[in-house]
Write a protein that holds these residues in place. Sequence first.
Motif, PDB file in Angstrom:
ATOM      1  N   ASP A 190       9.268 -35.374 -21.627  1.00 51.70           N
ATOM      2  CA  ASP A 190       7.913 -34.886 -21.378  1.00 51.70           C
ATOM      3  C   ASP A 190       7.562 -34.965 -19.893  1.00 51.70           C
ATOM      4  OD1 ASP A 190       5.230 -33.999 -22.351  1.00 51.70           O
ATOM      5  OD2 ASP A 190       4.632 -35.942 -21.517  1.00 51.70           O
ATOM      6  N   LEU A 191       7.935 -36.057 -19.240  1.00 52.69           N
ATOM      7  CA  LEU A 191       7.660 -36.188 -17.811  1.00 52.69           C
ATOM      8  C   LEU A 191       8.382 -35.102 -17.012  1.00 52.69           C
ATOM      9  CD1 LEU A 191       7.950 -40.070 -17.342  1.00 52.69           C
ATOM     10  CD2 LEU A 191       5.854 -38.710 -17.546  1.00 52.69           C
ATOM     11  N   ALA A 230       8.320 -38.972  -3.327  1.00 50.68           N
ATOM     12  CA  ALA A 230       8.560 -38.413  -4.657  1.00 50.68           C
ATOM     13  C   ALA A 230       7.390 -37.566  -5.117  1.00 50.68           C
ATOM     14  CB  ALA A 230       8.822 -39.539  -5.655  1.00 50.68           C
ATOM     15  N   ILE A 231       6.178 -38.015  -4.832  1.00 50.74           N
ATOM     16  CA  ILE A 231       4.992 -37.269  -5.244  1.00 50.74           C
ATOM     17  C   ILE A 231       4.944 -35.917  -4.539  1.00 50.74           C
ATOM     18  CG2 ILE A 231       2.469 -37.211  -5.090  1.00 50.74           C
ATOM     19  CD1 ILE A 231       2.612 -40.326  -5.455  1.00 50.74           C
ATOM     20  N   LEU A 232       5.131 -35.918  -3.232  1.00 47.38           N
ATOM     21  CA  LEU A 232       5.023 -34.665  -2.479  1.00 47.38           C
ATOM     22  C   LEU A 232       6.128 -33.694  -2.858  1.00 47.38           C
ATOM     23  CD1 LEU A 232       4.047 -35.992   1.076  1.00 47.38           C
ATOM     24  CD2 LEU A 232       2.552 -35.275  -0.810  1.00 47.38           C
ATOM     25  N   GLN A 233       7.351 -34.178  -2.930  1.00 44.72           N
ATOM     26  CA  GLN A 233       8.452 -33.286  -3.290  1.00 44.72           C
ATOM     27  C   GLN A 233       8.309 -32.790  -4.718  1.00 44.72           C
ATOM     28  OE1 GLN A 233      12.285 -34.956  -2.379  1.00 44.72           O
ATOM     29  NE2 GLN A 233      12.060 -34.533  -0.200  1.00 44.72           N
ATOM     30  N   GLY A 234       7.879 -33.670  -5.607  1.00 44.02           N
ATOM     31  CA  GLY A 234       7.717 -33.251  -6.990  1.00 44.02           C
ATOM     32  C   GLY A 234       6.671 -32.172  -7.157  1.00 44.02           C
ATOM     33  N   ALA A 235       5.684 -32.173  -6.273  1.00 43.04           N
ATOM     34  CA  ALA A 235       4.627 -31.167  -6.329  1.00 43.04           C
ATOM     35  C   ALA A 235       4.998 -29.880  -5.605  1.00 43.04           C
ATOM     36  CB  ALA A 235       3.341 -31.741  -5.735  1.00 43.04           C
ATOM     37  N   VAL A 312       4.016 -39.227 -12.038  1.00 44.59           N
ATOM     38  CA  VAL A 312       3.997 -37.858 -12.548  1.00 44.59           C
ATOM     39  C   VAL A 312       2.564 -37.334 -12.620  1.00 44.59           C
ATOM     40  CG1 VAL A 312       4.511 -36.398 -14.544  1.00 44.59           C
ATOM     41  CG2 VAL A 312       6.197 -38.065 -13.728  1.00 44.59           C
ATOM     42  N   ALA A 313       1.627 -38.180 -13.019  1.00 37.93           N
ATOM     43  CA  ALA A 313       0.223 -37.769 -13.025  1.00 37.93           C
ATOM     44  C   ALA A 313      -0.238 -37.394 -11.618  1.00 37.93           C
ATOM     45  CB  ALA A 313      -0.651 -38.881 -13.590  1.00 37.93           C
ATOM     46  N   LEU A 314       0.236 -38.125 -10.613  1.00 35.40           N
ATOM     47  CA  LEU A 314      -0.142 -37.820  -9.232  1.00 35.40           C
ATOM     48  C   LEU A 314       0.546 -36.560  -8.722  1.00 35.40           C
ATOM     49  CD1 LEU A 314      -0.205 -41.455  -7.858  1.00 35.40           C
ATOM     50  CD2 LEU A 314      -2.178 -39.944  -8.152  1.00 35.40           C
ATOM     51  N   ILE A 315       1.753 -36.291  -9.197  1.00 35.09           N
ATOM     52  CA  ILE A 315       2.410 -35.021  -8.870  1.00 35.09           C
ATOM     53  C   ILE A 315       1.567 -33.861  -9.397  1.00 35.09           C
ATOM     54  CG2 ILE A 315       4.399 -33.562  -9.453  1.00 35.09           C
ATOM     55  CD1 ILE A 315       6.131 -36.130  -9.251  1.00 35.09           C
TER      56      ILE A 315
END
Length: 325
Positions: A190-191, A230-235, A312-315
């Motif tokens: 799911d993530l 991780a957050i920035l790249q994931g987004a 993941v929520a922050l992404i």
Amino acid sequence: MSRSFRPRVVRLAAGLAALALVAACGSGEDPDTTAAAATAPAGGFPVTVESCGHEATFDKAPGRVVLGWGTSIRTLEALGVADRVTGYVSGSNVGLPDGFTAKEVSPDFQPAREAVLAAAPDLFLANDENQVSGEEGTATVADLDGRAYVLGNYCLKNPAPATIDVVYQDVRNLGAIFGVPDKADAVVADLTRRVTAAAARRRSAPQAKVALVQIYDGKVYALSGSYYNAILQGAGMTNVFAGIGENFAEVSAEQVLTSAPDGLFVAYDEPNGDAAAVQAARSAFAATPAVRNGTVFGINNAEISGGGVNIVALIEQTAGQLYGS
């Protein structure tokens, strides 16, 4: 981090507060960045996991869990085992989730050995290896009979992985520790889906250049490694400070200005500190495209610090803010 930055950077920033290449389209794991590997026989327990070079073996699922950071409970909620949490540390610096009623073991990010041992955890879920290093009077992994796990592989001697894979691995390792590996696989699936969907919000637009910063006591810090990256790249964004080589580092306002970010994300610590953090960035970096275009947003350090599913929520949040829903 009692800290301005993530609690886990307390050894570099203790005076600053009472302060992952993302698999955006898949969940394949790079063996060079995987946080830790969980191993277990087909029958389940005993199970052994590793983090920061320490192996922990569990003969049964933990029943008394102490959290090194309150918002880490969200990952245990996703796995269906949040009811095992009996205590937390550094709670006075965190807006704890609604309904979170476990006992505060210590108000300090680096809790005293005696306080932790008195709580009798059969798992200490650390935010940072500092919490179980023996430094500053903390307990060691040996004091805890090895029953400690460091989220995000945020270790003293090695740089933390800066991709979303570390989150997936933490979920799988915790699934093994609690005897719910199938549930962990479902959570990771799911993530992964959510990260892919978040990155897809960019559609055909060029990948935005962004900076994640914190302004504290008149100084500017680039938050560039570990979960931040991780957050920035994931987004689906390009981190202008990705090459800085540290999880966070002091930079000049001029460096932010010359990087000309399309978007600015500003970390804040205090509850409801979003507006003040954004306004400070608008004033400090008025000449950037981000300020001119109105793409300056706050991001909550307490959620970053909890790791796990929070990332993941922050992404999703950052992708929605910059690229739209």
